[in-house]
Design an enzyme around this catalytic site. Structure first.
Site, PDB file in Angstrom:
ATOM      1  N   SER A   1      -9.757   2.309   2.815  1.00  0.00           N
ATOM      2  CA  SER A   1      -8.823   3.021   1.972  1.00  0.00           C
ATOM      3  C   SER A   1      -7.852   2.117   1.211  1.00  0.00           C
ATOM      4  CB  SER A   1      -8.003   4.012   2.812  1.00  0.00           C
ATOM      5  OG  SER A   1      -7.225   3.336   3.776  1.00  0.00           O
TER       6      SER A   1
ATOM      7  N   LYS B   1       0.864  -1.186   0.000  1.00  0.00           N
ATOM      8  CA  LYS B   1       0.000   0.000   0.000  1.00  0.00           C
ATOM      9  C   LYS B   1       0.902   1.237   0.000  1.00  0.00           C
ATOM     10  CE  LYS B   1      -3.863   2.122   2.571  1.00  0.00           C
ATOM     11  NZ  LYS B   1      -4.756   2.027   3.738  1.00  0.00           N
TER      12      LYS B   1
ATOM     13  N   SER C   1     -10.185  -0.126   6.965  1.00  0.00           N
ATOM     14  CA  SER C   1      -9.587  -0.029   5.630  1.00  0.00           C
ATOM     15  C   SER C   1      -8.909  -1.273   5.084  1.00  0.00           C
ATOM     16  CB  SER C   1      -8.588   1.119   5.592  1.00  0.00           C
ATOM     17  OG  SER C   1      -9.285   2.321   5.423  1.00  0.00           O
TER      18      SER C   1
HETATM   19  N1  GLN Z   1     -13.186   4.712   6.170  1.00  0.00           N
HETATM   20  C1  GLN Z   1     -12.606   5.128   7.402  1.00  0.00           C
HETATM   21  C2  GLN Z   1     -12.147   6.567   7.280  1.00  0.00           C
HETATM   22  O1  GLN Z   1     -12.415   7.151   6.301  1.00  0.00           O
HETATM   23  C3  GLN Z   1     -11.475   4.230   7.778  1.00  0.00           C
HETATM   24  C4  GLN Z   1     -10.241   4.492   7.020  1.00  0.00           C
HETATM   25  C5  GLN Z   1      -9.122   3.600   7.432  1.00  0.00           C
HETATM   26  O2  GLN Z   1      -9.326   2.559   8.050  1.00  0.00           O
HETATM   27  N2  GLN Z   1      -7.925   4.020   7.101  1.00  0.00           N
HETATM   28  O3  GLN Z   1     -11.541   7.112   8.142  1.00  0.00           O
END
Ligand code: GLN
Length: 484
Positions: free
Chosen positions: A151, A76, A175
């Site tokens: 994400s 990532k 995410s």
């Molecule tokens: N969707 C969540 C956010 O927007 C979690 C994102 C994540 O786990 N990095 O913060």
């Protein structure tokens, strides 16, 4: 080649059926012909991956191969990778070449893995759909009109489309698990502190955790083995022994107590998704597990609590991107204030700015007690809910997400609806527990994820529970059309 598991590939390399150079070439060709549809990679390391592969072939020939030697993995783009652009999905870091490796990257390299490329992601890991990436949205390989989740959407799409052997992801509020669910792969967020955060660009430091994204639990065990363990560079990594995750994959599940939280099967859950989850639970009963109803009464407070804690921490973490020390710098600044203002205005996207503003507000004098402190108190209540549940059961199961993957653009203009897509995953981060998502029966051709939550440092148990289901069902094996 691209449908083989990690251990099959390692055996093939050792037996000389194919070389690591051939394997890497095969993936590079797949990426160049198939990824234009998906946009799952921000950077592809063509040359360095082939160099690393040639070196891996020498190691294999000399008989000193490690578990991941010669296997191409996607990182990532939140993980600093020496000599490679590490953008975190942001214009802010579009020109940032990391001078060092994150511990996760260093450990994967040590285990022999090859960095094939850097996976697309929501900007600074803020998002649930991969639409906030400065590099454009990622498409879901099961349906190009749908989001892959976020994400870690690039990692999930790349693994599902067989554009890498496996990938890393990070999970602050879901995410890893949510995109794993949307793309039909296996993803694990380990216990907070299990995997070092050194060199993993910080979003919300008390919640962020890196973990494996793979096609099976068996592969996840191998990846986690390479990633896990205390790190002197990260004081929040925990000095807890790392068990052999592969050794217990086949342990018997008879007598396993599965808790089903009633709050995870509420009216917000899609009926068809609920049916797939119930079907998987029935499979577990056949494997000898026992189902117990539990309650996590503060579940409804998880999303609002998270959206105070995470923005507060991100507003502090992202202060370093000021155009001086790091990141994008505006042209011809008039003075220092203008430099800060314009560099940050130009470098960050709308969602990141929204979070910084919420976080700065929540932390400001006079509001701190009302918001941040209150959120931390609720966080305790949420952890206590799990603590009580784990007095009765070994694992907790439920859906990873309320629906299957939604359409690109469908929730982009409505942050609150977007935030609610993480309703079943966020509490796990607030409590610091390990959680997984594994594919179960799809609905209308779109993947569904079963979430399995464990007690602190119960990763081996989670992998075992996931693996046993994958031994008796084939939901994790199907590939999206056009990517078989
Ligand atoms: N969707 C969540 C956010 O927007 C979690 C994102 C994540 O786990 N990095 O913060």
């Amino acid at each position: 080649m691209h449908n083989k598991s990690i251990s099959e590939l390692a055996a093939g390399l050792r037996a000389g059926e194919f070389s690591s150079v051939e394997l890497v070439q095969h993936y590079l060709e797949r990426i160049s012909s198939l990824d234009p549809q998906l946009n799952s990679y921000i950077s592809v390391c063509n040359e360095t991956a082939l160099e690393q592969a040639a070196h891996a072939d020498q190691q294999i020939a000399a008989g000193d191969a490690n578990p991941l030697t010669g296997l191409p993995i996607a990182q990532k783009d939140i993980f600093c990778t020496k000599g490679v652009k590490t953008s975190c999905g942001s214009h802010m870091l579009d020109k940032f070449i990391s001078p060092y490796d994150a511990t996760v990257v260093a450990r994967m390299k040590q285990a022999g893995a090859i960095t094939l490329g850097k996976a697309n992601m929501d900007e600074f890991a803020m998002g649930s759909s991969n639409e906030t990436s400065w590099y454009g949205p990622v498409k879901n390989p099961w349906d190009l009109e749908k989001v892959p989740g976020g994400s870690s959407g690039g990692s999930a799409a790349a693994v599902a489309a067989r554009l890498c052997v496996a990938a890393t992801g990070t999970d602050t509020g879901g995410s890893i698990r949510q995109p794993a669910a949307f793309c039909g792969i296996t993803g694990m967020k380990p216990t907070y502190g299990r995997v070092s955060r050194y060199g993993m660009i910080a979003f919300a430091s008390s919640l962020d955790q890196g973990g494996p994204m793979t096609r099976s639990a068996e592969d996840a065990a191998i990846l986690l083995q390479a990633m896990a363990g205390v790190d002197p560079h990260d004081s929040t990594s925990v000095d807890e022994p790392v068990p052999n995750y592969s050794a217990t994959l086949n342990d018997d599940l008879s007598g396993l107590k599965i808790g089903l939280p009633k709050e995870y099967f509420d009216s917000g859950l899609d009926d068809q998704v609920a049916k797939s989850i119930e079907e998987a639970i029935e499979e577990y009963k056949k494997l000898g597990a026992e189902v117990v109803d539990v309650s996590l009464p503060n579940t409804g407070l998880a999303v609002p609590t998270y959206y105070v804690v995470a923005p507060a921490e991100c507003s502090s973490n992202l202060a370093r991107f000021d155009g001086v020390r790091y990141g994008h710098r505006c042209e011809d600044p008039q003075d220092l204030e203008d430099l800060y203002k314009r560099s940050r205005s130009e470098g960050f996207g709308a969602e990141v700015k929204r979070r910084i503003m919420i976080g700065t507000y929540a932390l400001s004098a006079g509001y701190y007690d009302a918001y941040y402190l209150k959120a931390q108190q609720i966080r305790h209540l949420i952890s206590d809910d799990f603590k009580q549940a784990f007095e009765q059961v070994d694992v907790i199961m439920g859906p990873t997400t309320p629906t299957t993957a939604f359409g690109i653009g469908e929730k982009a203009d409505d942050p609150v609806t977007m935030y609610l897509s993480d309703i079943y995953t966020i509490a796990v981060n607030l409590a610091g527990l390990p959680g997984m998502s594994i594919p179960v029966r799809p609905v209308d051709g779109r993947p569904v994820g079963l979430q399995i939550i464990g007690n602190y440092f119960a990763e081996a148990r989670l992998l075992n529970v996931a693996h046993r289901l994958q031994q008796t069902t084939d939901w994790h094996q199907s590939a999206p059309g056009g990517f078989e």
